[in-house]
Design a protein around this motif. Structure first.
Motif, PDB file in Angstrom:
ATOM      1  N   ARG A 184     -11.591 -12.998  33.202  1.00 28.55           N
ATOM      2  CA  ARG A 184     -10.419 -13.822  33.547  1.00 28.55           C
ATOM      3  C   ARG A 184      -9.643 -13.188  34.701  1.00 28.55           C
ATOM      4  O   ARG A 184      -9.219 -13.872  35.635  1.00 28.55           O
ATOM      5  CB  ARG A 184      -9.528 -13.992  32.319  1.00 28.55           C
ATOM      6  CG  ARG A 184      -8.303 -14.880  32.591  1.00 28.55           C
ATOM      7  CD  ARG A 184      -7.440 -15.050  31.354  1.00 28.55           C
ATOM      8  NE  ARG A 184      -8.114 -15.893  30.369  1.00 28.55           N
ATOM      9  CZ  ARG A 184      -8.592 -15.463  29.213  1.00 28.55           C
ATOM     10  NH1 ARG A 184      -8.493 -14.178  28.902  1.00 28.55           N
ATOM     11  NH2 ARG A 184      -9.162 -16.299  28.376  1.00 28.55           N
ATOM     12  N   LEU A 185      -9.455 -11.862  34.655  1.00 30.33           N
ATOM     13  CA  LEU A 185      -8.721 -11.175  35.718  1.00 30.33           C
ATOM     14  C   LEU A 185      -9.484 -11.243  37.038  1.00 30.33           C
ATOM     15  O   LEU A 185      -8.878 -11.340  38.109  1.00 30.33           O
ATOM     16  CB  LEU A 185      -8.473  -9.710  35.325  1.00 30.33           C
ATOM     17  CG  LEU A 185      -7.487  -9.490  34.175  1.00 30.33           C
ATOM     18  CD1 LEU A 185      -7.450  -8.014  33.791  1.00 30.33           C
ATOM     19  CD2 LEU A 185      -6.086  -9.974  34.565  1.00 30.33           C
ATOM     20  N   ALA A 186     -10.811 -11.184  36.976  1.00 27.62           N
ATOM     21  CA  ALA A 186     -11.621 -11.245  38.199  1.00 27.62           C
ATOM     22  C   ALA A 186     -11.451 -12.573  38.900  1.00 27.62           C
ATOM     23  O   ALA A 186     -11.332 -12.637  40.120  1.00 27.62           O
ATOM     24  CB  ALA A 186     -13.098 -11.011  37.860  1.00 27.62           C
TER      25      ALA A 186
ATOM     26  N   LYS B 255      -8.837 -14.801  38.436  1.00 27.94           N
ATOM     27  CA  LYS B 255      -7.445 -14.990  38.855  1.00 27.94           C
ATOM     28  C   LYS B 255      -7.065 -14.049  39.985  1.00 27.94           C
ATOM     29  O   LYS B 255      -6.300 -14.395  40.871  1.00 27.94           O
ATOM     30  CB  LYS B 255      -6.522 -14.772  37.651  1.00 27.94           C
ATOM     31  CG  LYS B 255      -6.580 -15.888  36.631  1.00 27.94           C
ATOM     32  CD  LYS B 255      -5.542 -15.669  35.537  1.00 27.94           C
ATOM     33  CE  LYS B 255      -5.554 -16.851  34.567  1.00 27.94           C
ATOM     34  NZ  LYS B 255      -4.553 -16.660  33.483  1.00 27.94           N
ATOM     35  N   GLY B 256      -7.625 -12.823  39.936  1.00 36.98           N
ATOM     36  CA  GLY B 256      -7.248 -11.835  40.940  1.00 36.98           C
ATOM     37  C   GLY B 256      -7.693 -12.187  42.338  1.00 36.98           C
ATOM     38  O   GLY B 256      -7.029 -11.892  43.314  1.00 36.98           O
ATOM     39  N   ASP B 257      -8.869 -12.811  42.449  1.00 38.29           N
ATOM     40  CA  ASP B 257      -9.378 -13.209  43.759  1.00 38.29           C
ATOM     41  C   ASP B 257      -8.739 -14.506  44.262  1.00 38.29           C
ATOM     42  O   ASP B 257      -8.918 -14.862  45.393  1.00 38.29           O
ATOM     43  CB  ASP B 257     -10.915 -13.381  43.703  1.00 38.29           C
ATOM     44  CG  ASP B 257     -11.621 -12.054  43.563  1.00 38.29           C
ATOM     45  OD1 ASP B 257     -10.941 -11.026  43.688  1.00 38.29           O
ATOM     46  OD2 ASP B 257     -12.845 -12.058  43.316  1.00 38.29           O
TER      47      ASP B 257
ATOM     48  N   ARG C 250     -11.554 -10.697  28.991  1.00 34.63           N
ATOM     49  CA  ARG C 250     -10.319 -10.445  29.730  1.00 34.63           C
ATOM     50  C   ARG C 250     -10.625  -9.998  31.152  1.00 34.63           C
ATOM     51  O   ARG C 250      -9.963 -10.412  32.111  1.00 34.63           O
ATOM     52  CB  ARG C 250      -9.477  -9.391  29.006  1.00 34.63           C
ATOM     53  CG  ARG C 250      -8.056  -9.258  29.574  1.00 34.63           C
ATOM     54  CD  ARG C 250      -7.253  -8.225  28.803  1.00 34.63           C
ATOM     55  NE  ARG C 250      -7.094  -8.630  27.409  1.00 34.63           N
ATOM     56  CZ  ARG C 250      -7.587  -7.966  26.385  1.00 34.63           C
ATOM     57  NH1 ARG C 250      -8.288  -6.862  26.585  1.00 34.63           N
ATOM     58  NH2 ARG C 250      -7.382  -8.383  25.151  1.00 34.63           N
ATOM     59  N   LYS C 251     -11.624  -9.133  31.320  1.00 33.72           N
ATOM     60  CA  LYS C 251     -12.016  -8.696  32.662  1.00 33.72           C
ATOM     61  C   LYS C 251     -12.505  -9.866  33.503  1.00 33.72           C
ATOM     62  O   LYS C 251     -12.207  -9.956  34.702  1.00 33.72           O
ATOM     63  CB  LYS C 251     -13.104  -7.628  32.563  1.00 33.72           C
ATOM     64  CG  LYS C 251     -12.610  -6.270  32.071  1.00 33.72           C
ATOM     65  CD  LYS C 251     -13.753  -5.265  32.021  1.00 33.72           C
ATOM     66  CE  LYS C 251     -13.257  -3.894  31.567  1.00 33.72           C
ATOM     67  NZ  LYS C 251     -14.382  -2.910  31.481  1.00 33.72           N
TER      68      LYS C 251
END
Length: 363
Positions: free
Chosen positions: A357-359, A361-363, A354-355
């Motif tokens: 994936r967020l990394a 998508k977040g960038d 999950r981390k």
């Protein structure tokens, strides 16, 4: 930028953009130039340490070949500065593995994965997998290998030490795999991870363009003689689809017609688009089940299938410090340990994934 970091291709992306005439201000503003400089600096330091390791193993009269890494940068791109390297992969023989471990310890490298093992325990560990990690005082990771692959079905009959080549590097020389073994090995390594990092595909693409003269039929037949034709065909297809490699249409159609190749291609695409790649892929997940399926597909015989089962049985090495590495009691204790740890491992993998994936998508 997030995808370039995720797939470890920032150096290659910057080089391509720079040669294409992209405005340097744009490359600096997006951060690509700074990351490419870091990649170049790390790669050059790694190349120097690679040459030193080769010389130290030679002086100790221990067999050593460098896999992938800096010599592949020279062979695929003509330079080490644009290929990202996270570690140095050094292959020795099973007979010399303890002596190689002692040499690394004498040189100041610290065992990390696994750590805290005596020689008998380490020898037991070598029966479970193909590599161990050591870390130098400067932070450089060394992966000591004692065989090319975990699963023994592919590259059968290959003797990398009798069939190797020398590559000039950083003012010295290192040994690496011969042309006959290099592409099949790169294909087996990439397929073992579902080609989940684009840098592996780019490495194959660069190596093929510089060293094979486009003789794809010969490449595939050579790989077939080593029981590695399925991964090699998968690599050629990915290079064709993703990087526009000029492959004869008849060869591409022949590869696609095979149902096993189509299944591999489907799995590989899904591994590539995952938010994590390589060893960061979660062990207990649907994607790993797909990877196991792909590994079974490429195995040429029953011996290879048995090797796959044994490899996945020994991959979670929580019980490696046991002094008995075989037998009913050991395997029963190992099974119970895996069952007890299973909930934690599943939760840990899900959080890590999950981390990732967020990394991205977040960038």
């Amino acid at each position: 930028m997030a995808l370039a970091k995720r797939h470890r291709i920032a150096g290659l992306a910057y080089d391509a953009c720079y040669r294409a005439g992209v405005d340097e201000v744009v490359l600096q503003r997006c951060g690509l130039r700074d990351i490419a400089k870091e990649v170049a600096s790390r790669s050059l330091r790694s190349a120097i340490e690679t040459v030193q390791l080769q010389a130290q193993f030679d002086a100790a009269q221990l067999p050593a070949i460098i896999l992938k890494g800096a010599p592949l940068g020279i062979l695929a791109y003509g330079t080490v500065s644009i290929k990202e390297q996270s570690d140095i992969d050094l292959l020795t023989t099973p007979e010399a593995v303890l002596a190689a471990r002692r040499l690394l310890l004498d040189l100041g490298y610290t065992p990390r994965d696994p750590g805290g093992l005596d020689e008998r325990q380490f020898l037991n560990f070598t029966q479970l997998t193909k590599e161990a990690t050591f870390v130098g005082s400067g932070g450089q990771a060394i992966e000591l290998h004692w065989r090319l692959l975990d699963c023994e079905g592919s590259l059968r009959g290959a003797d990398p030490f009798a069939d190797c080549r020398t590559v000039p590097l950083a003012g010295g020389q290192v040994r690496t795999l011969s042309d006959r073994l290099h592409l099949p090995y790169l294909a087996c390594h990439g397929q073992g991870h579902g080609w989940s990092r684009l840098k592996w595909i780019a490495d194959v693409n660069g190596y093929v363009l510089r060293h094979t003269d486009g003789k794809f039929d010969e490449m595939i037949e050579n790989a077939r003689s080593l029981a590695a034709h399925r991964p090699t065909e998968a690599a050629i297809l990915l290079c064709h689809d993703l990087l526009s490699m000029n492959v004869d249409s008849a060869i591409v159609q022949r590869i696609r017609r095979n149902s096993a190749n189509r299944t591999l291609h489907w799995i590989n695409w899904r591994c590539i688009v995952q938010p994590a790649g390589g060893c960061d892929l979660p062990m207990y997940s649907l994607i790993t089940i797909m990877l196991i399926l792909s590994t079974l597909i490429v195995m040429p015989n029953r011996h290879g299938l048995n090797s796959v089962i044994a490899t996945y049985w020994t991959k979670p090495t929580e019980l490696i410090q046991s002094k008995e590495g075989s037998g009913f009691v050991y395997n029963l204790a190992r099974l119970m340990g895996l069952i007890v740890r299973l909930p934690y491992r599943i939760v840990h993998d899900r959080i890590k994934f999950r981390k990732a994936r967020l990394a991205v998508k977040g960038d």
